[in-house]
Design an enzyme around this catalytic site. Structure first.
Site, mmCIF file in Angstrom:
data_model
loop_
_atom_site.group_PDB
_atom_site.id
_atom_site.type_symbol
_atom_site.label_atom_id
_atom_site.label_comp_id
_atom_site.label_asym_id
_atom_site.label_seq_id
_atom_site.Cartn_x
_atom_site.Cartn_y
_atom_site.Cartn_z
ATOM 1 N N GLN A 134 84.039 91.775 63.610
ATOM 2 C CA GLN A 134 84.089 92.508 64.875
ATOM 3 C C GLN A 134 82.869 92.215 65.742
ATOM 4 O O GLN A 134 82.976 92.103 66.967
ATOM 5 C CB GLN A 134 84.194 94.014 64.614
ATOM 6 C CG GLN A 134 85.564 94.475 64.160
ATOM 7 C CD GLN A 134 86.645 94.139 65.164
ATOM 8 O OE1 GLN A 134 87.533 93.312 64.891
ATOM 9 N NE2 GLN A 134 86.581 94.758 66.335
ATOM 10 N N HIS A 192 78.607 88.794 74.829
ATOM 11 C CA HIS A 192 77.342 89.515 74.929
ATOM 12 C C HIS A 192 76.226 88.603 74.446
ATOM 13 O O HIS A 192 76.348 87.925 73.431
ATOM 14 C CB HIS A 192 77.374 90.791 74.081
ATOM 15 C CG HIS A 192 78.148 91.900 74.710
ATOM 16 N ND1 HIS A 192 77.577 93.108 75.050
ATOM 17 C CD2 HIS A 192 79.446 91.980 75.073
ATOM 18 C CE1 HIS A 192 78.498 93.895 75.587
ATOM 19 N NE2 HIS A 192 79.635 93.229 75.608
ATOM 20 N N HIS A 201 79.613 88.964 70.358
ATOM 21 C CA HIS A 201 78.531 88.066 70.787
ATOM 22 C C HIS A 201 78.798 86.584 70.536
ATOM 23 O O HIS A 201 78.103 85.731 71.086
ATOM 24 C CB HIS A 201 77.199 88.469 70.154
ATOM 25 C CG HIS A 201 77.245 88.653 68.665
ATOM 26 N ND1 HIS A 201 77.587 87.646 67.790
ATOM 27 C CD2 HIS A 201 76.957 89.744 67.899
ATOM 28 C CE1 HIS A 201 77.514 88.097 66.550
ATOM 29 N NE2 HIS A 201 77.150 89.371 66.581
#
EC number: 2.7.7.7
Length: 245
Positions: free
Chosen positions: A60, A161, A65
Site C-alpha cells: 500500500q 508522493h 510513493h
C-alpha cells in the site's frame, strides 16, 4: 518558545504504518525531504536523502510513493545521515503537516541509534500545519492535496508522493496560510460577502507581516487570481477595489 526566522519545511516517506497500536513500530523512514525558507523566501539550501530501511516496503505504501525495495538497496541507513540531518534542522521552526506522523517516525529512528533518547523537539521547534488548516477551513478536507487544490498550487508534476516535492508544496501552502490567515476564508466561493468584508476591515487594522512583502512573483500572481475569482463569484471584492484599482 523561541521563534526562528529560519523555517525548515519537512516531509517523509516510509515503509508503511500499522493500522492499530503504535503506528510506526517496526516500520522505517525511506525518504526525508526538507526545504529551507528565510522570511518566506526559498534559499535553495535543501536536505534530501533516500534511506535503506533494512526491511520490505508494504504494498500500500509503494502505491503512494512508488519507491521500490531494489532502489533503496545501495542507499545509506538512517544512522549514516542522522548527524547531517540533525545539524540541518537545528535552530529552526520545523514545519510539518500532520506532525504526529513524521515526528513519531523520526523519534523512533533516533531512539534506535541514540542512547540519550533525545527527541527532534530538542533540536528545533515543531510546527504542525494541520491544526492551522483546520482552524482556517473547519469542516473541510485539509490534507496536503486538498490544500494545494484550494490554493490553486500546481501539482501536475506529482505522479507519486515524494518527500522533497511534498515539502516544497507544503512550503507554498504554509506561505499562503500564514500570510492571509484573517482573509483566507474568502477563497471559499460559499463565503458570505458580509463576512468577507468584515474580515477585510479586521485585517486593515493589523499591519501586514513582513513575510507578505517578500512573497514571490508567482505567489502574488496566484493571490491576484484568487481575488479575481472572488469578484467573479460574489460580484464584489474589497481587496481589488481598495488595493488594486
Amino acid at each position: 518558545m523561541k521563534k526562528y526566522d529560519r523555517k525548515i519545511v519537512l516531509d517523509i516517506e516510509t515503509t508503511g504504518m500499522n493500522p492499530a497500536g503504535c503506528f510506526y513500530k517496526n516500520h522505517k523512514i525511506i525518504e526525508i525531504g526538507a526545504v529551507e525558507m528565510i522570511n518566506n523566501v526559498f534559499t535553495g539550501n535543501n536536505f534530501h536523502s533516500y534511506i535503506q530501511p533494512n526491511r520490505l516496503i508494504d504494498k500500500q505504501s509503494f502505491k503512494i510513493h512508488g519507491i521500490t525495495d531494489n532502489f533503496l538497496l545501495d542507499k545509506p541507513k538512517f544512522h549514516e545521515i542522522s548527524v547531517k540531518f540533525l545539524e540541518y534542522i537545528t535552530n529552526s521552526d520545523l514545519i510539518i503537516h500532520n506532525a504526529k506522523f513524521d515526528v513519531g517516525f523520526i523519534n523512533y529512528e533516533l531512539n534506535m541509534i541514540n542512547s540519550d533518547k533525545r527527541k527532534i523537539s530538542d533540536y528545533c521547534n515543531v510546527v504542525d500545519t494541520l491544526p492551522l488548516a483546520r482552524q482556517l477551513f473547519p469542516g473541510k478536507k485539509n490534507s496536503l492535496d486538498a490544500l494545494c487544490n484550494r490554493y490553486k498550487i500546481n501539482v501536475s508534476h506529482r505522479d507519486f508522493h515524494s518527500a522533497l516535492i511534498d515539502a516544497k508544496l507544503l512550503a507554498k501552502v504554509y506561505t499562503f496560510m500564514t500570510s492571509f490567515q484573517q482573509s483566507i476564508s474568502i477563497f471559499d466561493k460559499n463565503s458570505n460577502l458580509n463576512s468577507i468584508q468584515k474580515n477585510a476591515k479586521l485585517d486593515s487594522r493589523v499591519p501586514f507581516r513582513s513575510t507578505l512583502l517578500l512573497a514571490t512573483k508567482d505567489e502574488l500572481q496566484q493571490h491576484m487570481k484568487y481575488l479575481k475569482y472572488v469578484k467573479q463569484e460574489t460580484g464584489n471584492c474589497v481587496w481589488l477595489e481598495d488595493k488594486y484599482n
